[in-house]
Design an enzyme around this catalytic site. Structure first.
Site, short mmCIF file in Angstrom:
data_model
loop_
_atom_site.label_atom_id
_atom_site.label_comp_id
_atom_site.label_asym_id
_atom_site.label_seq_id
_atom_site.Cartn_x
_atom_site.Cartn_y
_atom_site.Cartn_z
CG HIS A 192 3.78 -2.85 10.25
ND1 HIS A 192 2.81 -2.20 10.96
CD2 HIS A 192 4.15 -2.02 9.26
CE1 HIS A 192 2.59 -1.02 10.40
NE2 HIS A 192 3.39 -0.88 9.37
CG ASP A 249 0.62 -1.68 7.28
OD1 ASP A 249 1.49 -2.56 7.38
OD2 ASP A 249 0.82 -0.48 7.51
CG HIS A 279 -0.29 0.07 2.52
ND1 HIS A 279 0.55 -0.89 3.00
CD2 HIS A 279 -0.35 1.04 3.49
CE1 HIS A 279 0.98 -0.54 4.20
NE2 HIS A 279 0.46 0.63 4.52
CG ASP A 290 5.06 2.83 7.42
OD1 ASP A 290 4.17 3.19 6.65
OD2 ASP A 290 4.86 2.01 8.35
CG HIS A 291 4.41 -0.12 4.15
ND1 HIS A 291 4.36 -1.47 4.43
CD2 HIS A 291 3.94 0.52 5.24
CE1 HIS A 291 3.84 -1.63 5.64
NE2 HIS A 291 3.58 -0.44 6.16
CG HIS A 308 -3.91 -0.22 6.17
ND1 HIS A 308 -3.85 -0.23 7.53
CD2 HIS A 308 -2.87 0.56 5.75
CE1 HIS A 308 -2.81 0.49 7.92
NE2 HIS A 308 -2.21 0.99 6.86
CG HIS A 348 0.01 4.35 4.76
ND1 HIS A 348 -0.77 3.56 5.57
CD2 HIS A 348 -0.76 5.43 4.44
CE1 HIS A 348 -1.97 4.13 5.72
NE2 HIS A 348 -1.98 5.26 5.04
ZN LIG Z 1 0.02 1.58 6.54
#
Ligand SMILES: [Zn+2]
Length: 314
Positions: free
Chosen positions: A269, A211, A62, A66-67, A140, A64
């Site tokens: 995570h 996530d 996805h 941090d990914h 998510h 976001h």
């Molecule tokens: Zn996320």
């Protein structure tokens, strides 16, 4: 198959854990695949057993940060390796193409290798002679996918000693038997391939949740997996936080592993709040919580290599 964690922290890195990034090493292929690419993933690759030149595919769960925020820097650094690198296929949710193109337009990068971007939908997103990759929608705060990689069964080994004993000449007859055919020798004896080949070996299956809150789609995707890598951002005591932010607790991740009849579970995570040795709740507490539900649970560690093996059923 080997799973190499490049980052196991959620949201922000800690001194021991980077943000999301997981390598899947496919030994037969001489290549590895990357699931998510948080900032600093390229540094982690250098510290790990993985070779950036052998990276073949990237799967983003996805969009976001941090990914994702390590993606462009990693692709650009890889390009400096020049001729030794092959092309890369990047898979991700809708918007991954615009994200990469926009950054590369504003901050020009000239990659020395082809980059193919594929926006994924649910279902099989890649298949060849040896492996199948499936994407499933999970739940998510933004559109998110989980991915499974399933090796196809490998042909059984040829019983070469048996063939020698039978006096079958090496060469084309061996090939015919390996392919399941029938051969006849000059002396009239007839042999069948099925008697000279061991049964096919089932392939391994791994699944990566990205996530998500616990969802049925994850159970279905991970069904029978030899290893499930599931997010475990919180302990169950912080369930409310998990629900509010669209994440799972360790207990919930373990319940998914049970429901999916997975053979092993790696928790990743992890919220940085538990990564403090003398904190009120630690990762040991989280591990215990998961193991009470699913014994074969482990907390993933950055740069550790986890061998995925077929669990022999007695
Ligand atoms: Zn996320």
């Amino acid at each position: 198959m080997q799973i190499v964690f490049l980052g196991t922290s959620s949201g922000a890195p800690t001194t021991k854990r980077n943000v999301s990034g997981i390598g899947l090493r496919l030994m037969d292929r001489g290549a590895w695949w990357l699931i998510d690419c948080g900032e600093g993933t390229q540094h982690q690759i250098m510290r790990s057993v993985l070779n950036i030149s052998q990276l073949e595919k990237i799967f983003i769960t996805h969009l976001h940060g941090d990914h994702l925020y390590g993606l462009i820097g990693m692709l650009a650094s890889r390009s400096l390796r020049g001729a030794e690198t092959g092309g890369i296929t990047l898979y991700g949710p809708k918007g991954i193409d615009e994200y990469v193109q926009a950054i590369m337009r504003i901050s020009p990068v000239h990659l020395q290798y082809p980059l193919i971007i594929k926006v994924v939908e649910e279902g099989i997103i890649y298949e060849d002679d040896t492996i199948v990759v499936e994407a499933a929608k999970v739940k998510h705060r933004v559109p998110a996918f989980a991915y499974s990689m399933t090796e196809k069964p490998r042909p059984g080994a040829f019983k070469i000693e048996l063939a020698k004993e039978a006096g079958i000449p090496k060469g084309p007859m061996y090939a015919q038997l390996k392919a399941g055919g029938t051969v006849q020798l000059e002396d009239g004896r007839v042999f069948h391939g099925k008697d000279f080949v061991h049964p096919p070996q089932p392939g391994l299956k791994v699944a990566f949740s990205g996530d998500t809150i616990p969802c049925q789609n994850m159970v279905r995707l991970a069904q029978g997996a030899d290893m499930l890598v599931h997010e475990s951002t919180y302990v169950h005591q912080h369930l409310e936080l998990a629900e509010r932010s669209g994440h799972s607790t360790a207990k919930q991740a373990a319940e998914i592993a049970v429901a999916a009849e997975a053979k092993g579970l790696l928790l990743t995570h992890l919220s940085p709040r538990y990564d403090i040795e003398d904190g009120p709740i630690t990762l040991d507490d989280m591990l215990q919580e998961a193991q009470e539900v699913f014994l074969n649970s482990q907390i993933a560690q950055d740069l550790c290599v986890y061998e995925v093996k077929r669990t022999r059923l007695l």
